[in-house]
Design a protein around this motif. Sequence first.
Motif, short mmCIF file in Angstrom:
data_model
loop_
_atom_site.label_atom_id
_atom_site.label_comp_id
_atom_site.label_asym_id
_atom_site.label_seq_id
_atom_site.Cartn_x
_atom_site.Cartn_y
_atom_site.Cartn_z
N LYS A 53 -0.28 64.34 16.52
CA LYS A 53 -0.16 63.62 15.25
C LYS A 53 1.29 63.23 14.99
O LYS A 53 2.23 63.92 15.41
N PRO A 54 1.53 62.11 14.28
CA PRO A 54 2.89 61.62 14.07
C PRO A 54 3.59 62.27 12.88
O PRO A 54 2.97 62.69 11.92
N LEU A 55 4.90 62.32 12.99
CA LEU A 55 5.79 62.71 11.90
C LEU A 55 6.74 61.54 11.69
O LEU A 55 7.35 61.05 12.65
N VAL A 56 6.85 61.05 10.45
CA VAL A 56 7.61 59.84 10.15
C VAL A 56 8.69 60.17 9.13
O VAL A 56 8.46 60.91 8.17
N ILE A 57 9.87 59.59 9.33
CA ILE A 57 10.98 59.69 8.37
C ILE A 57 11.41 58.28 8.02
O ILE A 57 11.54 57.43 8.90
N MET A 58 11.66 58.05 6.73
CA MET A 58 12.26 56.80 6.28
C MET A 58 13.36 57.17 5.30
O MET A 58 13.15 58.00 4.40
N ASP A 59 14.55 56.61 5.47
CA ASP A 59 15.66 56.94 4.58
C ASP A 59 16.75 55.89 4.72
O ASP A 59 16.70 55.04 5.62
N ALA A 60 17.74 55.98 3.87
CA ALA A 60 18.91 55.11 3.94
C ALA A 60 19.96 55.77 4.83
O ALA A 60 19.96 56.98 5.03
N LYS A 61 20.85 54.94 5.36
CA LYS A 61 21.97 55.44 6.17
C LYS A 61 23.09 54.42 6.11
O LYS A 61 22.89 53.29 5.66
N LEU A 62 24.25 54.84 6.55
CA LEU A 62 25.35 53.89 6.65
C LEU A 62 25.07 52.96 7.82
O LEU A 62 24.59 53.39 8.86
N PRO A 63 25.37 51.68 7.67
CA PRO A 63 25.16 50.76 8.78
C PRO A 63 26.15 51.04 9.91
O PRO A 63 27.19 51.63 9.69
N PRO A 64 25.82 50.61 11.13
CA PRO A 64 26.74 50.82 12.24
C PRO A 64 27.94 49.89 12.16
O PRO A 64 27.94 48.90 11.43
N GLY A 65 28.97 50.23 12.89
CA GLY A 65 30.13 49.36 13.04
C GLY A 65 31.09 49.39 11.86
O GLY A 65 31.14 50.33 11.07
N LEU A 66 31.84 48.31 11.74
CA LEU A 66 32.89 48.20 10.73
C LEU A 66 32.35 48.29 9.32
O LEU A 66 32.96 48.92 8.45
N SER A 67 31.20 47.68 9.06
CA SER A 67 30.66 47.72 7.70
C SER A 67 30.35 49.16 7.27
O SER A 67 30.58 49.54 6.13
N GLY A 68 29.87 49.99 8.18
CA GLY A 68 29.62 51.39 7.86
C GLY A 68 30.90 52.14 7.57
O GLY A 68 30.96 52.98 6.65
N LYS A 69 31.95 51.84 8.33
CA LYS A 69 33.25 52.49 8.09
C LYS A 69 33.82 52.07 6.74
O LYS A 69 34.39 52.89 6.02
N LEU A 70 33.65 50.81 6.39
CA LEU A 70 34.16 50.33 5.10
C LEU A 70 33.37 50.89 3.92
O LEU A 70 33.92 51.12 2.84
N LEU A 71 32.08 51.12 4.11
CA LEU A 71 31.23 51.63 3.03
C LEU A 71 31.30 53.15 2.88
O LEU A 71 30.85 53.70 1.87
N ARG A 72 31.87 53.85 3.85
CA ARG A 72 31.85 55.31 3.85
C ARG A 72 32.50 55.91 2.60
O ARG A 72 31.90 56.75 1.94
N ALA A 73 33.71 55.51 2.26
CA ALA A 73 34.41 56.10 1.10
C ALA A 73 33.65 55.85 -0.21
O ALA A 73 33.44 56.79 -0.97
N PRO A 74 33.23 54.61 -0.50
CA PRO A 74 32.47 54.42 -1.73
C PRO A 74 31.15 55.20 -1.74
O PRO A 74 30.75 55.72 -2.79
N CYS A 75 30.50 55.30 -0.59
CA CYS A 75 29.24 56.05 -0.54
C CYS A 75 29.47 57.52 -0.83
O CYS A 75 28.68 58.15 -1.54
N LEU A 76 30.51 58.10 -0.28
CA LEU A 76 30.80 59.52 -0.55
C LEU A 76 31.08 59.73 -2.03
O LEU A 76 30.66 60.73 -2.61
#
Length: 87
Positions: free
Chosen positions: A19-42
């Motif tokens: 039987k399957p186990l499924v996860i859905m959630d938000a995350k920081l995007p990869p690359g430069l955009s994720g690095k730029l969003l990290r501080a505001p997200c924290l």
Amino acid sequence: MPHHREVLQHARNQLRPGKPLVIMDAKLPPGLSGKLLRAPCLWVMRLTVLGNPDLRPWDELRELTDDFEMQEQLFGTYYICRGRKPA
């Protein structure tokens, strides 16, 4: 989930084999955009009940299941992953 690995293991233990186990959630995007969003997200996460952006529960799901698949949505800011409990 502060103890996400234990929660995933418990959920997997409740499943019948195959039987399957499924996860859905938000995350920081990869690359430069994720690095730029990290501080505001924290900053926002300290004020809300949102999780830790450094956690990667899809890695644990990959280890706990067979036939693992993951899809990213909305430019990598959300993910849906699935795995099957081994038979």
